[in-house]
Design an enzyme around this catalytic site. Structure first.
Site, PDB file in Angstrom:
ATOM      1  N   ASP A   1      40.544  63.849  46.875  1.00 32.89           N
ATOM      2  CA  ASP A   1      40.977  64.408  45.600  1.00 32.89           C
ATOM      3  C   ASP A   1      40.457  65.816  45.317  1.00 32.89           C
ATOM      4  O   ASP A   1      40.492  66.269  44.182  1.00 32.89           O
ATOM      5  CB  ASP A   1      40.543  63.460  44.465  1.00 32.89           C
ATOM      6  CG  ASP A   1      41.303  63.701  43.171  1.00 32.89           C
ATOM      7  OD1 ASP A   1      42.449  64.152  43.242  1.00 32.89           O
ATOM      8  OD2 ASP A   1      40.729  63.437  42.097  1.00 32.89           O
TER       9      ASP A   1
ATOM     10  N   CYS B   1      42.788  59.717  30.133  1.00 30.83           N
ATOM     11  CA  CYS B   1      43.748  58.849  29.447  1.00 30.83           C
ATOM     12  C   CYS B   1      44.322  57.849  30.439  1.00 30.83           C
ATOM     13  O   CYS B   1      44.638  58.196  31.582  1.00 30.83           O
ATOM     14  CB  CYS B   1      44.874  59.695  28.848  1.00 30.83           C
ATOM     15  SG  CYS B   1      46.105  58.753  27.935  1.00 30.83           S
TER      16      CYS B   1
ATOM     17  N   CYS C   1      49.523  55.672  30.340  1.00 25.87           N
ATOM     18  CA  CYS C   1      50.676  55.480  31.223  1.00 25.87           C
ATOM     19  C   CYS C   1      50.427  54.382  32.247  1.00 25.87           C
ATOM     20  O   CYS C   1      51.377  53.845  32.828  1.00 25.87           O
ATOM     21  CB  CYS C   1      51.062  56.791  31.900  1.00 25.87           C
ATOM     22  SG  CYS C   1      49.811  57.452  33.023  1.00 25.87           S
TER      23      CYS C   1
ATOM     24  N   CYS D   1      56.175  54.010  30.627  1.00 23.28           N
ATOM     25  CA  CYS D   1      55.162  55.071  30.637  1.00 23.28           C
ATOM     26  C   CYS D   1      55.677  56.336  29.971  1.00 23.28           C
ATOM     27  O   CYS D   1      54.948  57.001  29.218  1.00 23.28           O
ATOM     28  CB  CYS D   1      54.709  55.360  32.069  1.00 23.28           C
ATOM     29  SG  CYS D   1      56.031  55.842  33.211  1.00 23.28           S
TER      30      CYS D   1
ATOM     31  N   CYS E   1      49.401  66.817  29.137  1.00 26.78           N
ATOM     32  CA  CYS E   1      48.748  65.562  29.525  1.00 26.78           C
ATOM     33  C   CYS E   1      47.359  65.481  28.887  1.00 26.78           C
ATOM     34  O   CYS E   1      46.571  66.440  28.949  1.00 26.78           O
ATOM     35  CB  CYS E   1      48.646  65.495  31.043  1.00 26.78           C
ATOM     36  SG  CYS E   1      47.739  64.054  31.647  1.00 26.78           S
TER      37      CYS E   1
ATOM     38  N   CYS F   1      62.768  50.953  34.268  1.00 24.71           N
ATOM     39  CA  CYS F   1      61.652  50.923  33.315  1.00 24.71           C
ATOM     40  C   CYS F   1      61.242  52.342  32.921  1.00 24.71           C
ATOM     41  O   CYS F   1      61.052  53.209  33.779  1.00 24.71           O
ATOM     42  CB  CYS F   1      60.465  50.182  33.923  1.00 24.71           C
ATOM     43  SG  CYS F   1      59.022  50.108  32.840  1.00 24.71           S
TER      44      CYS F   1
END
Length: 388
Positions: free
Chosen positions: A141, A254, A257, A202, A227, A199
């Protein structure tokens, strides 16, 4: 040194077994080739949706994300691993209590970068020592790697509309890591099906409208500038005034989602103790955090991802959450924050005080206005007084 010659299939299978032995919950092997989403990524950057994350837009970084072989010359294979980090709220009532903060689940204990990187390096060294000599590099990451695309190519899941990698009946609470290697291996079949279907949970649930559906190439799109994770972590300056009320009591990151995703009904608690919430990070008191000194911040968040926001960023977020709470109980802590050494904290404290229906904030704001020398903070104080 390896003592026997193994086939690519045998090597890949032994890598999978070793990765699971090291604690990874999923592992796959994929070929290294240019990204199928390179053009989409370049357009995303061109539209400015990366916000202030300039490192994403550097010419060399874009080239590396478009083709991992630019990042690691000679790279031919990617070993992609994943480890679950889901942890349920210890107090189910905490997220709905506006006097308490919400910290994203991944940040409630130790920094995952360190743990995963150590294990990835151990895996790479084991491959060279036991299977065949390799050159490569491990990433968690932080490098210019599109991990989720590689994970999809390695058969680990699909891109959800929430931009997360989702595994069937296991959900999206996964940390990903990658080793790029200079050898040809046997590869897993890519995950081909999109199980999101129709769907839109989110997209509908995102308070700030950051999720934008999919582009023509099928990649999920997000305006990072909206975001909540970006606003509370990556953004270094003031949070836009129109977005502050939408953040609620989320003070670092957060999970909305992910929380609304039907596939996460299958999520199971992490087996790694390092990813379970440490005391004080599951529903912390906003008022108590608002009074945190630099020394307390450094001690409390040693080894935690939260240190990335720095004290000024975290207290900025806490001030916004207190303003959204709007309780007179928050006035003393916010009034004290008007004298903080950081303009970023003073300005957001001024905004928060302007949202509390009480006479004391007016007095505190006027007193600070008489001595304030930062133009942005002055503008925040005046806006709050005008709104009173």
């Amino acid at each position: 040194m390896p003592t026997q010659v193994l086939s690519p299939h045998e090597i890949s299978e032994r890598i999978r077994l070793k990765a699971r032995e090291l604690g990874f919950g999923a592992v796959g092997v994929a070929p290294v080739r240019p990204s199928a989403y390179g053009d989409a990524y370049t357009r995303w950057i061109g539209e400015g949706m990366h916000g202030e994350m300039a490192y994403l837009a550097r010419e060399d970084a874009v080239a590396k994300r478009r083709d991992p072989a630019v990042l690691v010359p000679g790279a031919r294979s990617a070993v992609v691993v994943a480890i679950e980090y889901y942890n349920a709220d210890a107090d189910a009532a905490a997220p709905a209590d506006p006097s308490r903060g919400i910290v994203a689940r991944y940040a409630r204990n130790l920094d995952y970068h360190d743990l995963l990187k150590e294990r990835l390096i151990a895996l790479q060294e084991w491959i060279s020592a036991e299977l065949l000599p390799v050159q490569g590099r491990a990433y968690v990451d932080t490098g210019a790697v599109l991990e989720r695309e590689l994970a999809q190519r390695a058969g680990l899941g699909w891109f959800g509309r929430n931009t997360m990698l989702i595994q069937p009946r296991r959900g999206s609470y996964w940390f990903l890591g990658t080793i790029l290697l200079d050898v040809e291996l046997a590869y897993d079949a890519p995950f081909a099906k999109d199980h999101c279907g129709t769907c839109q949970a989110c997209v509908s649930a995102c308070p700030t409208g950051a999720l934008l559906g999919r582009d023509a190439a099928g990649a999920p799109r997000m305006d990072a500038r909206r975001c909540i994770s970006y606003l509370t972590i990556e953004l270094r300056g003031p949070i836009p005034r129109d977005l502050r009320p939408l953040i609620g009591n989320r003070v670092y990151g957060c999970d909305i989602c992910q929380e609304v995703c039907p596939w996460n009904s299958f999520a199971t608690p992490a087996s790694e103790e390092a990813f379970l919430a440490r005391e004080g990070l599951d529903g912390p008191s906003l008022i108590e955090w608002m009074t945190m000194t630099q020394e307390e911040f450094s001690a409390r968040f040693k080894g935690s991802p939260i240190k990335r926001a720095k004290r000024r960023g975290l207290l900025r977020n806490v001030a916004v959450a207190l303003g959204n709470w709007g309780s007179p109980d928050a006035v003393p802590a916010l009034a004290a924050a008007l004298n903080d050494e950081e303009p970023l904290v003073r300005g957001h404290a001024a905004w928060a005080l302007g949202r509390i229906p009480d006479e004391r904030p007016v007095d505190a704001l006027r007193a600070r206005l008489e001595v304030e020398d930062d133009e942005w903070v002055i503008s925040e104080i005046k806006s709050s007084l005008d709104e009173d």
